[in-house]
Design a protein around this motif. Structure first.
Motif, PDB file in Angstrom:
ATOM      1  N   VAL A   1      -0.622  10.186 -48.497  1.00 64.06           N
ATOM      2  CA  VAL A   1      -0.991  10.683 -47.342  1.00 64.06           C
ATOM      3  C   VAL A   1       0.116  10.991 -46.582  1.00 64.06           C
ATOM      4  O   VAL A   1       1.218  10.016 -46.440  1.00 64.06           O
ATOM      5  CB  VAL A   1      -1.956   9.941 -46.579  1.00 64.06           C
ATOM      6  CG1 VAL A   1      -2.346  10.069 -45.181  1.00 64.06           C
ATOM      7  CG2 VAL A   1      -3.009   9.305 -47.292  1.00 64.06           C
ATOM      8  N   VAL A   2       0.385  12.214 -46.080  1.00 61.48           N
ATOM      9  CA  VAL A   2       1.723  12.386 -45.049  1.00 61.48           C
ATOM     10  C   VAL A   2       1.176  13.345 -43.979  1.00 61.48           C
ATOM     11  O   VAL A   2       0.184  14.105 -43.934  1.00 61.48           O
ATOM     12  CB  VAL A   2       2.648  13.388 -45.943  1.00 61.48           C
ATOM     13  CG1 VAL A   2       3.516  14.069 -44.862  1.00 61.48           C
ATOM     14  CG2 VAL A   2       3.276  12.788 -47.201  1.00 61.48           C
ATOM     15  N   LEU A   3       1.778  12.733 -42.764  1.00 58.40           N
ATOM     16  CA  LEU A   3       1.620  13.263 -41.434  1.00 58.40           C
ATOM     17  C   LEU A   3       2.684  14.004 -40.966  1.00 58.40           C
ATOM     18  O   LEU A   3       3.661  13.584 -40.941  1.00 58.40           O
ATOM     19  CB  LEU A   3       1.097  12.048 -40.635  1.00 58.40           C
ATOM     20  CG  LEU A   3       0.976  12.228 -39.068  1.00 58.40           C
ATOM     21  CD1 LEU A   3      -0.334  13.387 -38.662  1.00 58.40           C
ATOM     22  CD2 LEU A   3       0.925  11.149 -38.168  1.00 58.40           C
ATOM     23  N   VAL A   4       2.234  15.102 -40.613  1.00 54.28           N
ATOM     24  CA  VAL A   4       3.343  16.029 -39.960  1.00 54.28           C
ATOM     25  C   VAL A   4       2.814  16.202 -38.573  1.00 54.28           C
ATOM     26  O   VAL A   4       1.900  17.121 -38.521  1.00 54.28           O
ATOM     27  CB  VAL A   4       3.579  17.318 -40.700  1.00 54.28           C
ATOM     28  CG1 VAL A   4       4.727  18.197 -39.912  1.00 54.28           C
ATOM     29  CG2 VAL A   4       4.068  16.952 -42.059  1.00 54.28           C
ATOM     30  N   THR A   5       3.770  16.043 -37.344  1.00 55.89           N
ATOM     31  CA  THR A   5       3.283  16.404 -36.107  1.00 55.89           C
ATOM     32  C   THR A   5       4.293  17.560 -35.579  1.00 55.89           C
ATOM     33  O   THR A   5       5.180  18.092 -36.093  1.00 55.89           O
ATOM     34  CB  THR A   5       3.359  15.268 -35.229  1.00 55.89           C
ATOM     35  OG1 THR A   5       4.957  14.909 -35.136  1.00 55.89           O
ATOM     36  CG2 THR A   5       2.855  13.927 -35.980  1.00 55.89           C
ATOM     37  N   GLN A   6       3.902  17.812 -34.277  1.00 53.62           N
ATOM     38  CA  GLN A   6       4.803  19.096 -33.871  1.00 53.62           C
ATOM     39  C   GLN A   6       6.209  18.331 -33.223  1.00 53.62           C
ATOM     40  O   GLN A   6       7.266  19.017 -33.019  1.00 53.62           O
ATOM     41  CB  GLN A   6       4.175  19.530 -32.440  1.00 53.62           C
ATOM     42  CG  GLN A   6       4.025  18.548 -31.416  1.00 53.62           C
ATOM     43  CD  GLN A   6       3.066  19.317 -30.153  1.00 53.62           C
ATOM     44  OE1 GLN A   6       3.377  20.339 -30.143  1.00 53.62           O
ATOM     45  NE2 GLN A   6       2.790  18.444 -29.223  1.00 53.62           N
ATOM     46  N   GLU A   7       6.196  16.932 -33.365  1.00 56.95           N
ATOM     47  CA  GLU A   7       7.507  16.382 -32.703  1.00 56.95           C
ATOM     48  C   GLU A   7       8.207  15.956 -34.169  1.00 56.95           C
ATOM     49  O   GLU A   7       8.194  14.965 -34.761  1.00 56.95           O
ATOM     50  CB  GLU A   7       7.428  15.439 -31.902  1.00 56.95           C
ATOM     51  CG  GLU A   7       6.551  15.355 -30.629  1.00 56.95           C
ATOM     52  CD  GLU A   7       5.938  14.511 -30.109  1.00 56.95           C
ATOM     53  OE1 GLU A   7       6.309  13.167 -30.377  1.00 56.95           O
ATOM     54  OE2 GLU A   7       5.631  14.323 -28.949  1.00 56.95           O
ATOM     55  N   VAL A   8       8.919  17.009 -34.711  1.00 58.44           N
ATOM     56  CA  VAL A   8       9.612  16.526 -35.756  1.00 58.44           C
ATOM     57  C   VAL A   8      11.167  16.356 -35.558  1.00 58.44           C
ATOM     58  O   VAL A   8      11.513  16.787 -34.543  1.00 58.44           O
ATOM     59  CB  VAL A   8       9.515  17.874 -37.046  1.00 58.44           C
ATOM     60  CG1 VAL A   8       8.094  18.200 -37.449  1.00 58.44           C
ATOM     61  CG2 VAL A   8      10.271  19.178 -36.449  1.00 58.44           C
ATOM     62  N   HIS A   9      11.893  15.622 -36.630  1.00 58.62           N
ATOM     63  CA  HIS A   9      13.198  15.381 -36.408  1.00 58.62           C
ATOM     64  C   HIS A   9      14.324  15.909 -37.534  1.00 58.62           C
ATOM     65  O   HIS A   9      13.806  15.558 -38.567  1.00 58.62           O
ATOM     66  CB  HIS A   9      13.365  13.818 -36.066  1.00 58.62           C
ATOM     67  CG  HIS A   9      14.812  13.501 -35.994  1.00 58.62           C
ATOM     68  ND1 HIS A   9      15.316  13.432 -34.345  1.00 58.62           N
ATOM     69  CD2 HIS A   9      15.643  12.909 -36.481  1.00 58.62           C
ATOM     70  CE1 HIS A   9      16.659  13.110 -34.458  1.00 58.62           C
ATOM     71  NE2 HIS A   9      17.038  12.493 -35.742  1.00 58.62           N
ATOM     72  N   VAL A  10      15.017  16.357 -37.111  1.00 58.21           N
ATOM     73  CA  VAL A  10      16.296  16.817 -37.767  1.00 58.21           C
ATOM     74  C   VAL A  10      17.319  15.784 -38.032  1.00 58.21           C
ATOM     75  O   VAL A  10      17.899  15.642 -37.047  1.00 58.21           O
ATOM     76  CB  VAL A  10      16.860  18.112 -37.700  1.00 58.21           C
ATOM     77  CG1 VAL A  10      17.816  18.565 -38.768  1.00 58.21           C
ATOM     78  CG2 VAL A  10      15.698  19.294 -37.489  1.00 58.21           C
ATOM     79  N   PHE A  11      17.502  14.947 -39.031  1.00 57.42           N
ATOM     80  CA  PHE A  11      18.254  13.939 -39.221  1.00 57.42           C
ATOM     81  C   PHE A  11      19.795  14.304 -39.553  1.00 57.42           C
ATOM     82  O   PHE A  11      19.884  15.535 -40.047  1.00 57.42           O
ATOM     83  CB  PHE A  11      17.872  13.179 -40.459  1.00 57.42           C
ATOM     84  CG  PHE A  11      16.559  12.407 -40.146  1.00 57.42           C
ATOM     85  CD1 PHE A  11      16.601  10.994 -39.594  1.00 57.42           C
ATOM     86  CD2 PHE A  11      15.187  12.860 -40.653  1.00 57.42           C
ATOM     87  CE1 PHE A  11      15.254  10.428 -39.432  1.00 57.42           C
ATOM     88  CE2 PHE A  11      14.283  12.206 -40.206  1.00 57.42           C
ATOM     89  CZ  PHE A  11      14.248  10.916 -39.818  1.00 57.42           C
ATOM     90  N   THR A  12      20.515  13.847 -38.933  1.00 55.72           N
ATOM     91  CA  THR A  12      22.006  14.204 -39.137  1.00 55.72           C
ATOM     92  C   THR A  12      22.626  14.017 -40.635  1.00 55.72           C
ATOM     93  O   THR A  12      22.333  12.875 -41.408  1.00 55.72           O
ATOM     94  CB  THR A  12      23.042  13.326 -38.215  1.00 55.72           C
ATOM     95  OG1 THR A  12      22.517  13.327 -36.852  1.00 55.72           O
ATOM     96  CG2 THR A  12      24.515  13.553 -38.477  1.00 55.72           C
ATOM     97  N   GLY A  13      22.807  14.966 -41.147  1.00 58.43           N
ATOM     98  CA  GLY A  13      23.652  15.285 -42.742  1.00 58.43           C
ATOM     99  C   GLY A  13      23.375  16.495 -43.141  1.00 58.43           C
ATOM    100  O   GLY A  13      22.897  17.421 -42.514  1.00 58.43           O
ATOM    101  N   THR A  14      23.469  16.580 -44.421  1.00 61.04           N
ATOM    102  CA  THR A  14      23.154  17.889 -44.848  1.00 61.04           C
ATOM    103  C   THR A  14      21.957  18.355 -44.955  1.00 61.04           C
ATOM    104  O   THR A  14      21.079  17.404 -45.023  1.00 61.04           O
ATOM    105  CB  THR A  14      23.942  18.011 -46.427  1.00 61.04           C
ATOM    106  OG1 THR A  14      23.267  17.042 -47.051  1.00 61.04           O
ATOM    107  CG2 THR A  14      25.394  17.553 -46.430  1.00 61.04           C
TER     108      THR A  14
END
Length: 617
Positions: free
Chosen positions: A448-461
């Motif tokens: 089960v994976v939940l994807v919302t409109q509030e996504v985060h781009v983590f620091t890194g490549t």
């Protein structure tokens, strides 16, 4: 054991604060794995302090040599020994403090890891009731305060306590009457410490709560700035922020006055003790009980206590502030530790069920011949008198795509989180593939994976960001996932391709690309069930169709529950479920509901009528 935090005038139900007994128990648990390091460091500091106590007798010896009129050559040995003592004490003190500092950093790292782990697993509705400001204050201010105490106060406190105990022992060896004279300062110091501690712990706890309320207000005001301006609420929000700031400043000034009074009482204790030791020395030398050098050594011993005694008592300021911060951190970790009721076994109508911290709904993998998801009589409330869902029942067949639609506040996101397993219903049962939606392992391991409109781009490549979903993924796997969601072209066009640094301080991804990145992670996680909560809402009208195509591709071949931000998603779904005020009022294919002249038809007319060209299924 934890106690509820004092609730400020924000209306938020703040996260709990651990009791002093529970905080001490948690600290012992954190230190236990490094007991050997602690004992070694303390042992070395004891040796260093004991060596340092030879300074005063050697100085007293020099005084006696001079007073007796002996040859200058007799001073050679005491002077050489003083140099040796200085070198040995310096080396051993450095080694001991290094060990203690290493212990403190290790314990601090363990505390941080545990806090972050538990904070990430706290139920969503519990965090919503507390507000972001409370958790933010604990993550930033409280962790920083504990870290500061560990790095500065802990080594100094250990050295000071050892110096006090060994110096008092040395005074007794010179003459027990010197020790008795020195102890006249102790009642004043103890009363000072008691006076301070009784006021400081409550004051610092209130200060932390006030700072959390202040941050919460600032977050709400800044985050909702558009709405605030739109409703001309600038003055009210400014006054509210100013009021909470004044409260925080008032508590800060009270703590400053408390510290000033603390220092003043310590100085009185020093004068009493030193005067008593000097008077005792005068009488003992006059009676021939001790030499001038011995009396000098006693006075120097007591004078050398000024530093460690004051340091130990002054460090109570840091210790109390750190203890208040630590209690707030332990309160969060204990909240995650508290046993949760089994999902689906809570009975409707029980108040404690509504107040219980949610846990992940128990799930099991389901054979392909069975329904992928079954929601039976699920109700949920975020608190007494705040029901969101009422007896919702829903079934998703394997491979079926179901769109949830409804007006704002209908309960769509709450139902999506319950199905994803990140929130527990107040009552009812959910049967779905096992997992909580945290795609951090290999393919298929998180069904089960939940994807919302509030996504985060983590620091890194970019590659590292994608591998959060599947650490063992090859570059070819990453490119395949990006291609699936139609993001490979822009990803390879980045300055360094997959090696481009993104996130804070790196290459900025616009909301649509950040959402495509989240969908690519979903593809890499390869769940049996995907839950999308308005995952295309951030695209804007220009990129809406592109992002919707990305979502369709990511969901291909898997069961999906989609909270539809645009009704074009409902058109593409196998079935549409309409929620109104937390209840299912309609369910069926788009064409059937559109022609039924019910709630969905009204939504469709309102949505399509606002567009220049209404999309046709």
């Amino acid at each position: 054991m934890t106690t509820d935090s004092p609730t400020p005038d924000t209306g938020a139900e703040l996260l709990p604060i651990a009791t002093p007994a529970r905080t001490r128990a948690a600290l012992r648990t954190l230190i236990r794995p490094d007991r050997g390091l602690a004992l070694t460091g303390i042992g070395i500091l004891v040796a260093a302090t004991a060596v340092g106590l030879l300074v005063q007798p050697l100085l007293g010896r020099i005084v006696d040599i001079v007073a007796d009129g002996r040859p200058a050559g007799d001073l050679t040995l005491p002077v050489v020994l003083l140099v040796a003592v200085a070198v040995v004490q310096g080396l051993t003190t450095t080694l001991g403090l290094t060990r203690i500092a290493r212990l403190g950093e290790t314990v601090l790292a363990r505390l941080r890891e545990r806090f972050v782990e538990r904070a990430l697993n706290l139920p969503a509705d519990r965090l919503e009731r507390a507000g972001a400001g409370d958790l933010t204050a604990r993550v930033t201010g409280d962790v920083a305060r504990v870290a500061e105490a560990v790095r500065s106060a802990l080594p100094e406190m250990a050295r000071s306590v050892l110096a006090i105990l060994l110096t008092l022992g040395a005074l007794a060896l010179l003459d027990v009457r010197f020790l008795l004279a020195a102890l006249l300062a102790v009642p004043v110091q103890l009363l000072t410490a008691r006076w301070y501690v009784r006021r400081a712990l409550t004051l610092y706890a209130d200060q932390r709560v006030a700072n959390g309320a202040q941050q919460q207000q600032l977050l709400e005001t800044i985050g909702g700035a558009v709405t605030v301006r739109g409703h001309r609420l600038e003055e009210q929000h400014t006054e509210r922020s100013a009021g909470r700031s004044r409260k925080a400043v008032d508590l800060t000034m009270r703590s400053v006055n408390l510290v000033l009074g603390f220092y003043g009482r310590l100085h009185i204790a020093e004068y009493i003790g030193l005067a008593a030791v000097l008077i005792a020395g005068f009488w003992l030398v006059r009676d021939g009980a001790v030499s001038i050098g011995t009396a000098t050594a006693a006075a120097l011993y007591f004078h050398s206590l000024f530093g460690p005694v004051n340091a130990a008592l002054v460090l109570l300021d840091d210790a109390q502030s750190a203890a208040a911060g630590l209690a707030r951190l332990v309160g969060v970790t204990d909240l995650a530790d508290q046993p949760e009721p089994a999902a689906g076994k809570a009975e409707a109508g029980k108040p404690e069920a509504a107040k219980a911290a949610p846990a992940s709904v128990p799930r099991q993998r389901i054979a392909s011949s069975e329904a992928a998801v079954t929601v039976h009589a699920v109700s949920h409330a975020y608190g007494p008198g705040r029901p969101v869902l009422h007896e919702v029942s829903l079934t998703l067949e394997p491979g079926e795509h179901v769109a949830l639609v409804g007006t704002s506040g209908a309960g769509k996101s709450t139902l999506a989180r319950i199905v994803a397993g990140v929130q527990q219903p107040t009552s009812g049962t959910v049967t779905a593939p096992a997992g909580t939606g945290s795609a951090v392992a290999g393919a298929g391991e998180h069904p089960v994976v939940l994807v919302t409109q509030e996504v985060h781009v983590f620091t890194g490549t970019l590659a590292e960001d994608l591998r959060l979903a599947r650490p063992d993924a090859s570059d070819a796997d990453l490119r395949t996932a990006l291609a699936t969601v139609h993001a490979l072209d822009w990803a390879e066009a980045l300055p360094d391709g997959l090696a481009t640094v993104v996130g804070e301080g790196g290459h900025r991804l616009d909301p649509a690309r950040a959402q495509q990145l989240a969908l690519a992670r979903l593809v890499l996680a390869d769940p049996a069930l995907a839950v999308l909560d308005e995952a295309t809402a951030e695209a804007g009208s220009a990129g809406a169709r592109v992002l919707e195509r990305s979502a369709e591709a990511a969901l291909a071949g898997r069961t999906a529950l989609v909270v539809a931000h645009r009704l074009t998603q409902a058109v593409a779904a196998d079935r549409v479920v309409v929620l109104e005020a937390g209840r299912v009022v309609e369910s069926g294919p788009h064409d059937e509901l559109r022609d039924a002249d019910g709630p969905y038809a009204a939504l469709w007319r309102a949505w399509s009528g606002s567009r220049t060209t209404a999309p046709h299924p």
